[in-house]
Design an enzyme around this catalytic site. Structure first.
Site, mmCIF file in Angstrom:
data_model
loop_
_atom_site.group_PDB
_atom_site.id
_atom_site.type_symbol
_atom_site.label_atom_id
_atom_site.label_comp_id
_atom_site.label_asym_id
_atom_site.label_seq_id
_atom_site.Cartn_x
_atom_site.Cartn_y
_atom_site.Cartn_z
ATOM 1 N N ASP A 112 0.847 -1.186 0.000
ATOM 2 C CA ASP A 112 0.000 0.000 0.000
ATOM 3 C C ASP A 112 0.884 1.237 0.000
ATOM 4 O OD1 ASP A 112 -2.408 1.378 0.043
ATOM 5 O OD2 ASP A 112 -2.457 1.484 2.221
ATOM 6 N N HIS A 164 -3.711 13.978 0.103
ATOM 7 C CA HIS A 164 -3.989 13.158 1.285
ATOM 8 C C HIS A 164 -2.847 13.264 2.298
ATOM 9 C CE1 HIS A 164 -5.273 9.839 3.797
ATOM 10 N NE2 HIS A 164 -4.126 9.215 3.579
ATOM 11 N N GLU A 217 -10.569 3.932 3.182
ATOM 12 C CA GLU A 217 -9.562 4.569 2.346
ATOM 13 C C GLU A 217 -9.861 4.219 0.897
ATOM 14 O OE1 GLU A 217 -5.681 5.310 5.141
ATOM 15 O OE2 GLU A 217 -5.560 3.731 3.633
ATOM 16 N N GLU A 229 -8.970 3.826 -2.797
ATOM 17 C CA GLU A 229 -7.706 3.611 -3.481
ATOM 18 C C GLU A 229 -7.922 2.926 -4.829
ATOM 19 O OE1 GLU A 229 -4.572 2.009 -1.128
ATOM 20 O OE2 GLU A 229 -5.411 2.722 0.777
ATOM 21 N N ASP A 268 -9.238 0.198 1.605
ATOM 22 C CA ASP A 268 -8.292 -0.286 2.607
ATOM 23 C C ASP A 268 -8.765 0.188 3.984
ATOM 24 O OD1 ASP A 268 -6.015 -1.621 3.465
ATOM 25 O OD2 ASP A 268 -4.800 0.186 3.427
ATOM 26 N N ARG A 320 -8.361 3.813 12.948
ATOM 27 C CA ARG A 320 -7.480 4.949 13.206
ATOM 28 C C ARG A 320 -6.986 5.002 14.641
ATOM 29 N NH1 ARG A 320 -5.851 6.249 8.192
ATOM 30 N NH2 ARG A 320 -7.598 6.786 6.831
ATOM 31 N N GLN A 340 -4.298 2.334 14.829
ATOM 32 C CA GLN A 340 -3.177 2.801 14.016
ATOM 33 C C GLN A 340 -2.403 3.917 14.714
ATOM 34 O OE1 GLN A 340 -4.408 4.458 10.266
ATOM 35 N NE2 GLN A 340 -2.336 4.855 9.564
ATOM 36 N N LYS A 358 -4.393 -1.749 10.064
ATOM 37 C CA LYS A 358 -4.646 -1.881 8.633
ATOM 38 C C LYS A 358 -4.860 -3.324 8.186
ATOM 39 C CE LYS A 358 -3.664 2.396 7.073
ATOM 40 N NZ LYS A 358 -4.470 3.178 6.129
ATOM 41 N N THR A 403 -8.885 -5.682 3.664
ATOM 42 C CA THR A 403 -8.810 -4.789 2.513
ATOM 43 C C THR A 403 -9.737 -5.364 1.456
ATOM 44 O OG1 THR A 403 -6.503 -4.175 2.955
ATOM 45 C CG2 THR A 403 -7.317 -3.818 0.715
ATOM 46 N N GLU A 421 -10.154 12.592 7.117
ATOM 47 C CA GLU A 421 -10.008 13.885 6.458
ATOM 48 C C GLU A 421 -11.347 14.621 6.391
ATOM 49 O OE1 GLU A 421 -7.235 13.689 2.793
ATOM 50 O OE2 GLU A 421 -7.945 11.644 3.112
#
Length: 391
Positions: free
Chosen positions: A113, A120, A186, A188, A220, A224, A227, A240, A244, A345
């Site tokens: 990844d 970002h 996420e 992607e 993904d 948080r 993480q 993570k 996925t 975000e």
């Protein structure tokens, strides 16, 4: 194409024809091509026409086909484009997608990844390091990335179990253990490797198309709170690795060719192994929905690092890639508030809720279903979905 009923707004027109693995009832899984809301069952057609790669379409993964390499990929696409005009050959072997289960399209070898979106990376830098430069010193010199867990890459539609782990609140003296309360998405784009490389021999940026067959959509999922406590100093791990999700249809680079755009200017200039004359991005727009409500439309075209540079950097130390390897762009975000590819975000790390279905919203709740779709002009890339269930 008037003889095939392609519903308005269908993601798969006759110029796309992505490949995937399907299973109907208790029949053996095999490979098909999507058109409209149907699947072309390729195995009997390829066998009847004595296609050299016919036996690969009867396999339960795309790996055997992917390993055949660029000449076969391009020849197969040309065959498919001709095939959809052959009603006699195709019509007996059309299967409604509603009658099948879509499976993981390929057996994932390794999963990497990246962190390729400047927007970002800048947004997260401002959130986490408000008194420092948002981008770390290495960011514009190399495509930052990490190795993920290939065994937890799952097919679209797979339920996502809320992960548990250690997390530490900023005002707490010690960490606690429990289900993640800051579960995130996420958005992607994933690149699917077909032709392997040799251990000890880096892949040049100019050889990107010789190794990569096509793309899938990627969500993904990220915890948080887990993480944030674990990632210093070695980077992402349990926050993570729990899941996925990828879309079931692999769209070929050949199909995406018309959507290529120049790479944004890279300043400072990159080192020679990352420089090339064929560096491009794709003009793709994502749509993110939570429980059916549109929350974001991230654009891919301005991603800082090209997929060719990601592949070159991933192998510059001599690491090899294998058939079925997957590498993803990292979260795709734009410059506008409605173009952000993660909830961290969109909500400023939970401090500024967004509105979803008339309610304040920060991070994913049990029962939420996330759907990510994408399109490149009139070419659609399908959908990846997942529903959160309690841990």
């Amino acid at each position: 194409m008037s003889w095939i009923d392609i519903p308005d707004g269908s993601p798969f027109g006759p110029d796309n024809l992505p490949l995937g693995v399907f299973q109907r009832g208790d029949e053996e899984p095999r490979i098909g091509a999507a058109i409209g809301d149907q699947i072309i069952d390729l195995t009997p057609i390829a066998s009847a026409q004595h296609l050299e790669s016919a036996q690969q379409f009867a396999q339960p993964t795309l790996n055997g086909f992917l390993a055949l390499g660029r000449p076969v990929w391009s020849a197969t696409r040309a065959w498919l484009l001709d095939l959809v005009n052959d009603r006699d050959a195709v019509e007996p072997h059309l299967i409604p997608q509603s009658e099948v289960t879509m499976l993981l399209p390929f057996e994932v070898g390794d999963y990497v990844d990246f962190y390729a979106s400047e927007q970002h990376a800048t947004n997260l830098g401002r959130l986490f390091r408000p008194d420092s430069e948002p981008l770390l010193p290495n960011w514009k010199h190399l495509p930052v990335g990490y190795h993920g867990r290939a065994g937890t890459v799952v097919a679209s539609g797979t339920d996502i179990v809320r992960p548990s782990g250690q997390r530490k609140a900023p005002d707490a003296n010690a960490p606690t253990y429990g289900p993640s309360t800051r579960l995130d998405i996420e958005v992607e784009l994933g690149y699917v490797v077909g032709t392997p490389s040799t251990l000890g021999k880096p892949v040049s940026v100019d050889d990107f198309r010789e190794h990569v067959y096509g793309v899938v959509l990627v969500n993904d999922w990220s915890a948080r709170d887990i993480q944030g406590w674990e990632y210093v100093p070695l980077g992402p791990f349990l926050g993570k690795s729990f899941a996925t999700s990828i879309s079931p249809w692999v769209v070929s680079l050949d199909a995406l060719e018309a959507s290529t755009v120049p790479l944004p200017t890279q300043d400072p200039p990159v080192l020679p192994y990352l420089a090339g004359t064929k560096l491009v991005n794709y003009d793709i727009t994502f749509e993110v929905r939570i429980n059916g409500h549109l929350v974001s439309i991230p654009p891919y075209r301005d991603i800082y690092w090209s997929p060719a540079q990601m592949l070159a950097h991933m192998t510059v130390n001599g690491a090899s890639v294998r058939t079925g390897d997957l590498y993803a762009s990292g979260t795709v975000s734009g410059t506008e508030p409605n173009q952000l590819g993660s909830l961290i975000e969109l909500t400023k790390a939970g401090r500024e809720p967004i509105t979803v279905d008339g309610k304040d919203y920060t991070f994913l709740q049990d029962g939420d279903e996330v759907s990510i779709t994408a399109y490149a002009g009139t070419l659609h890339l399908g959908e990846v979905t997942g529903r959160i269930i309690p841990g």
